[in-house]
Design a protein around this motif. Structure first.
Motif, PDB file in Angstrom:
ATOM      1  N   ASP A  21     -24.022  10.106   5.181  1.00 43.14           N
ATOM      2  CA  ASP A  21     -24.168  11.552   5.366  1.00 43.14           C
ATOM      3  C   ASP A  21     -23.022  12.352   4.738  1.00 43.14           C
ATOM      4  O   ASP A  21     -22.788  13.508   5.107  1.00 43.14           O
ATOM      5  N   ARG A  22     -22.265  11.713   3.855  1.00 42.85           N
ATOM      6  CA  ARG A  22     -21.126  12.336   3.161  1.00 42.85           C
ATOM      7  C   ARG A  22     -20.118  12.945   4.143  1.00 42.85           C
ATOM      8  O   ARG A  22     -19.540  14.001   3.903  1.00 42.85           O
ATOM      9  N   ARG A  23     -19.863  12.221   5.251  1.00 44.62           N
ATOM     10  CA  ARG A  23     -18.879  12.703   6.219  1.00 44.62           C
ATOM     11  C   ARG A  23     -18.154  11.534   6.860  1.00 44.62           C
ATOM     12  O   ARG A  23     -18.694  10.435   7.019  1.00 44.62           O
ATOM     13  N   HIS A  26     -16.742  16.887   6.032  1.00 46.74           N
ATOM     14  CA  HIS A  26     -18.068  16.740   5.434  1.00 46.74           C
ATOM     15  C   HIS A  26     -18.019  17.293   4.016  1.00 46.74           C
ATOM     16  O   HIS A  26     -17.545  18.414   3.791  1.00 46.74           O
ATOM     17  N   LEU A  83     -15.547  10.755   0.738  1.00 44.95           N
ATOM     18  CA  LEU A  83     -16.611  11.421   1.487  1.00 44.95           C
ATOM     19  C   LEU A  83     -17.973  11.196   0.830  1.00 44.95           C
ATOM     20  O   LEU A  83     -18.971  11.013   1.530  1.00 44.95           O
ATOM     21  N   THR A  97     -19.456  19.138   1.056  1.00 45.90           N
ATOM     22  CA  THR A  97     -20.519  20.125   0.872  1.00 45.90           C
ATOM     23  C   THR A  97     -21.303  19.813  -0.412  1.00 45.90           C
ATOM     24  O   THR A  97     -20.866  19.010  -1.242  1.00 45.90           O
ATOM     25  N   TYR A 133     -14.720  15.920  12.069  1.00 43.76           N
ATOM     26  CA  TYR A 133     -15.338  15.337  10.886  1.00 43.76           C
ATOM     27  C   TYR A 133     -15.005  16.178   9.657  1.00 43.76           C
ATOM     28  O   TYR A 133     -14.969  17.413   9.738  1.00 43.76           O
TER      29      TYR A 133
END
Length: 153
Positions: free
Chosen positions: A55-57, A102, A50, A104, A100
């Motif tokens: 966008d880390r998703r 994601h 991730l 954090t 999705y």
């Protein structure tokens, strides 16, 4: 029924070294990540994947493929990560069936701390004990293994 293509003594020796070494190395990495950071290796791998994504998703299906986990196993692992506040799951806005995962901000911070220790474990028990030419050969060998596996799916 045809006769199996048995391994010769040298092939068997190398195969057993791989099996035993990879199992023990995975046990060490898993133990270190759990002890120091409360993460399993599969949880760590999800956080890494991730963190590298835009966008880390990633969609769950894509994450499952990247993290080498079944969708069912990934769902359970993501539930654990969600309960720790490290991952958040969201519905895909343009596909009602899509979800999705994601990473954090808290998950990214945990990953940053864990990665420092994890890389030291990888270096200490793998990279630093394997000759550079052998390390390159291992990389080429497992690239070929992955290609063969991907072709059979």
């Amino acid at each position: 029924m045809s006769e199996p293509r048995w391994l010769d003594a040298t092939q068997q020796l190398h195969w057993r070294a791989y099996v035993d070494g990879s199992i023990r190395l995975n046990e060490i990495m898993d133990r270190d990540l759990k002890t120091r950071h409360g993460l399993s290796t599969s949880e760590y791998e999800i956080l890494v994947r991730l963190s590298e994504a835009p966008d880390r998703r990633l969609r769950m299906a894509e994450l499952a493929a990247h993290a080498s986990q079944s969708r069912s196993r990934l769902s359970h692992t993501c539930s654990r990560l969600e309960s720790k506040g490290l991952v958040k799951r969201d519905d895909c806005p343009n596909d009602k069936r899509g979800v999705y995962a994601h990473l954090t901000d808290e998950g990214f911070a945990v990953l940053e701390r864990a990665a420092r220790d994890h890389v030291e474990t990888v270096r200490s028990f793998f990279v630093d004990v394997v000759e550079p030419d052998d390390l390159a050969a291992i990389g080429r060998a497992f690239t070929a293994v992955l290609k063969r596996i991907d072709r059979t799916r």
